[in-house]
Design a protein around this motif. Structure first.
Motif, PDB file in Angstrom:
ATOM      1  N   ILE A  98      10.786  10.816   6.145  1.00 13.32           N
ATOM      2  CA  ILE A  98      10.089  10.665   4.868  1.00 13.32           C
ATOM      3  C   ILE A  98       8.822  11.506   4.915  1.00 13.32           C
ATOM      4  N   ASN A  99       8.607  12.302   3.897  1.00  9.42           N
ATOM      5  CA  ASN A  99       7.401  13.114   3.824  1.00  9.42           C
ATOM      6  C   ASN A  99       6.168  12.208   3.768  1.00  9.42           C
ATOM      7  N   PRO A 100       5.165  12.459   4.615  1.00  4.52           N
ATOM      8  CA  PRO A 100       3.957  11.619   4.612  1.00  4.52           C
ATOM      9  C   PRO A 100       3.295  11.515   3.242  1.00  4.52           C
ATOM     10  N   SER A 101       3.362  12.603   2.463  1.00  4.44           N
ATOM     11  CA  SER A 101       2.745  12.569   1.135  1.00  4.44           C
ATOM     12  C   SER A 101       3.493  11.617   0.204  1.00  4.44           C
ATOM     13  N   THR A 102       4.796  11.443   0.437  1.00  3.71           N
ATOM     14  CA  THR A 102       5.579  10.506  -0.375  1.00  3.71           C
ATOM     15  C   THR A 102       5.084   9.087  -0.166  1.00  3.71           C
ATOM     16  N   VAL A 103       4.864   8.723   1.093  1.00  8.77           N
ATOM     17  CA  VAL A 103       4.352   7.388   1.401  1.00  8.77           C
ATOM     18  C   VAL A 103       2.953   7.207   0.823  1.00  8.77           C
ATOM     19  N   ALA A 104       2.104   8.242   0.977  1.00 11.94           N
ATOM     20  CA  ALA A 104       0.726   8.161   0.484  1.00 11.94           C
ATOM     21  C   ALA A 104       0.682   7.968  -1.036  1.00 11.94           C
ATOM     22  N   LYS A 105       1.512   8.730  -1.756  1.00 10.41           N
ATOM     23  CA  LYS A 105       1.529   8.620  -3.218  1.00 10.41           C
ATOM     24  C   LYS A 105       2.126   7.291  -3.673  1.00 10.41           C
ATOM     25  N   TYR A 106       3.139   6.838  -2.947  1.00  7.34           N
ATOM     26  CA  TYR A 106       3.750   5.546  -3.271  1.00  7.34           C
ATOM     27  C   TYR A 106       2.730   4.426  -3.083  1.00  7.34           C
ATOM     28  N   ARG A 107       1.954   4.515  -2.005  1.00  7.33           N
ATOM     29  CA  ARG A 107       0.921   3.515  -1.723  1.00  7.33           C
ATOM     30  C   ARG A 107      -0.148   3.509  -2.815  1.00  7.33           C
ATOM     31  N   LYS A 108      -0.615   4.692  -3.208  1.00  3.78           N
ATOM     32  CA  LYS A 108      -1.664   4.806  -4.218  1.00  3.78           C
ATOM     33  C   LYS A 108      -1.204   4.321  -5.589  1.00  3.78           C
ATOM     34  N   ALA A 109       0.102   4.426  -5.837  1.00  4.91           N
ATOM     35  CA  ALA A 109       0.619   3.991  -7.128  1.00  4.91           C
ATOM     36  C   ALA A 109       0.429   2.492  -7.334  1.00  4.91           C
ATOM     37  N   PHE A 110       0.402   1.722  -6.228  1.00  2.00           N
ATOM     38  CA  PHE A 110       0.278   0.265  -6.339  1.00  2.00           C
ATOM     39  C   PHE A 110      -0.992  -0.274  -5.681  1.00  2.00           C
ATOM     40  N   THR A 111      -1.727   0.598  -4.994  1.00  2.00           N
ATOM     41  CA  THR A 111      -2.988   0.173  -4.376  1.00  2.00           C
ATOM     42  C   THR A 111      -4.073   1.123  -4.854  1.00  2.00           C
ATOM     43  N   HIS A 112      -4.697   0.807  -5.969  1.00  2.60           N
ATOM     44  CA  HIS A 112      -5.627   1.729  -6.618  1.00  2.60           C
ATOM     45  C   HIS A 112      -6.896   1.949  -5.802  1.00  2.60           C
ATOM     46  N   SER A 113      -7.179   1.036  -4.875  1.00  2.00           N
ATOM     47  CA  SER A 113      -8.376   1.198  -4.047  1.00  2.00           C
ATOM     48  C   SER A 113      -8.217   2.345  -3.048  1.00  2.00           C
TER      49      SER A 113
END
Length: 422
Positions: free
Chosen positions: A88-103
């Motif tokens: 899994i591309n690290p940026s995919t995980v990062a963007k997925y996380r930011k989509a639901f964790t706005h902090s």
């Protein structure tokens, strides 16, 4: 390539890797319960954890997702048949996380859980790490490391050049090529202008002859230039530190050149034993350096790529088109394997010298005002289509057959070549 579904696996596992430890999120598909754990990054701990999965799920396959394509963790897990590795591309995980964790807060166990969620919902869109044959993987490592050593050599010669300009710039005119044994030996024997001016003419002649520099006219010019040279500076505070640095860097360059030679020998030995080498030997401009790199890029598994478009995108050669409203723009593909892109681009650049159609295409695009790098990427784009077909059908490239195919299709490229008397 085989398509996987979550029903094929007894468990879905996400690993957020680190240097000292790995955070793990494990979803048991039978009980549908998640379990968080941490294991050490030491080989013993990884092997024990992998074997515990085999025992726990009675040898059934488990899906493991990680933000890596290679490295110690991947190498350790690849040997277990019950583990199927998804990358899994690290940026995919990062963007997925930011989509639901706005902090924007990051937490290792959370990232491991996100990977499990991606496996559960988007497995068909993820890449599976399928190891090639041992010979191809060995060759791949060799050519990648060699390319890095070559870049180190370039960086080192640039440092030597910069340092010599501070106190001894004359030697840069006497030797055009810096990554040669004769240059290194000359610098280590006479690291300053003062020392080389004290050398006798016959000593210099013997030195050049011993290094197979036997052109009398060239040697005479060098010796004459040495005797007539005037120092840039006589300040010992400048000369001595730079001289010491040059000696250290030159010694490093010598060892680096020896290392590259060792890699060349090993690459040649492995490449000669591969059954597909005839395909890559037939490619214009490939030669002894690029042919092994192209073989490593394509591999031996004919099911790895289903179309040439997959390779063009994976290698970063195919451009990206974006649209928004009435706007449309095309840009460079950022997410790709850099070494793979270098391989195809560098080969395309070499092919222009040896392939009729590639040279004609280059001239045609040049007349249209296209910059060099853009043209070479376009040539690489075309070559990948040709190479894919040769690789897929186990057929050597034949320039005459390809030109006949272009002629039968009424290619405007051949018409241009004829009209311009190319």
């Amino acid at each position: 390539m085989k398509a996987f579904h979550i029903s094929n696996f007894a468990a879905l596992i996400g690993i957020d890797w680190a240097d000292q430890k790995h955070d793990i999120c494990e979803l048991n598909r039978q009980t549908n319960k998640q379990h968080l754990s941490i294991i050490s990054a030491k080989p013993t701990a990884i092997n024990a954890w992998a074997m515990s999965l085999k025992e726990k799920y009675k040898g059934q396959p488990v899906a493991v997702a990680c933000e890596l394509k290679k490295g110690p963790l991947i190498y350790a897990l690849s040997k277990f048949e019950h583990i199927v590795l998804f990358t899994i591309n690290p940026s995919t995980v990062a963007k997925y996380r930011k989509a639901f964790t706005h902090s924007g807060a990051k937490d290792d166990p959370t990232d491991a859980a996100i990977q499990v969620e991606l496996l559960e919902n988007h497995m068909s869109k993820l890449s599976v790490i399928t190891p090639d044959t041992e010979k191809v993987r060995y060759l791949t490592q060799l050519v990648e490391y060699r390319r890095k050593l070559v870049q180190d050599r370039v960086n080192l010669t640039n440092k030597i050049t910069t340092t010599l300009k501070n106190y001894y710039p004359h030697v840069l005119d006497w030797f055009k090529e810096k990554d040669t044994q004769v240059f290194c030996d000359f610098i280590l024997r006479w690291p300053s202008l003062e020392q080389v001016k004290r050398a006798r003419k016959q000593t210099l002649v013997d030195f050049f002859n011993q290094h197979n520099s036997r052109y009398p006219s060239v040697n005479e010019k060098r010796i004459e230039a040495i005797k007539q040279a005037e120092p840039l500076t006589t300040d010992k505070a400048i000369i001595s530190p730079n001289l010491l640095l040059v000696e250290c860097l030159t010694a490093q360059l010598q060892q680096l050149m020896l290392a590259i030679e060792r890699f060349d020998i090993e690459i040649k030995t492995i490449y000669k034993t591969h059954k597909d080498r005839f395909i890559f030997d037939s490619l214009p401009g490939a030669g002894p350096q690029m042919a092994p790199r192209l073989l490593a890029a394509m591999g031996s598994n004919r099911e790895r790529y289903q179309s040439c478009e997959e390779i063009q995108k994976y290698a970063g050669i195919a451009p990206v088109t974006e649209r928004s409203g009435k706007k449309k723009w095309i840009h460079w593909r950022y997410s790709c394997t850099t070494f793979l892109r270098q391989t195809f681009v560098e080969w395309a650049g070499q092919s222009v010298r040896y392939s009729f159609w590639a040279k004609a295409y280059y001239k045609q695009q040049q007349e249209k005002g296209k910059p060099h790098n853009t043209i070479i990427r376009a040539v690489a784009f075309k070559w990948i289509r040709i190479l894919f077909r040769c690789w897929k059908t186990c057929t050597a490239y034949d320039e005459s057959k390809y030109l006949e195919a272009l002629k039968s299709k009424g290619s405007p490229l051949l018409k241009y070549a004829v009209e311009s008397k190319f």
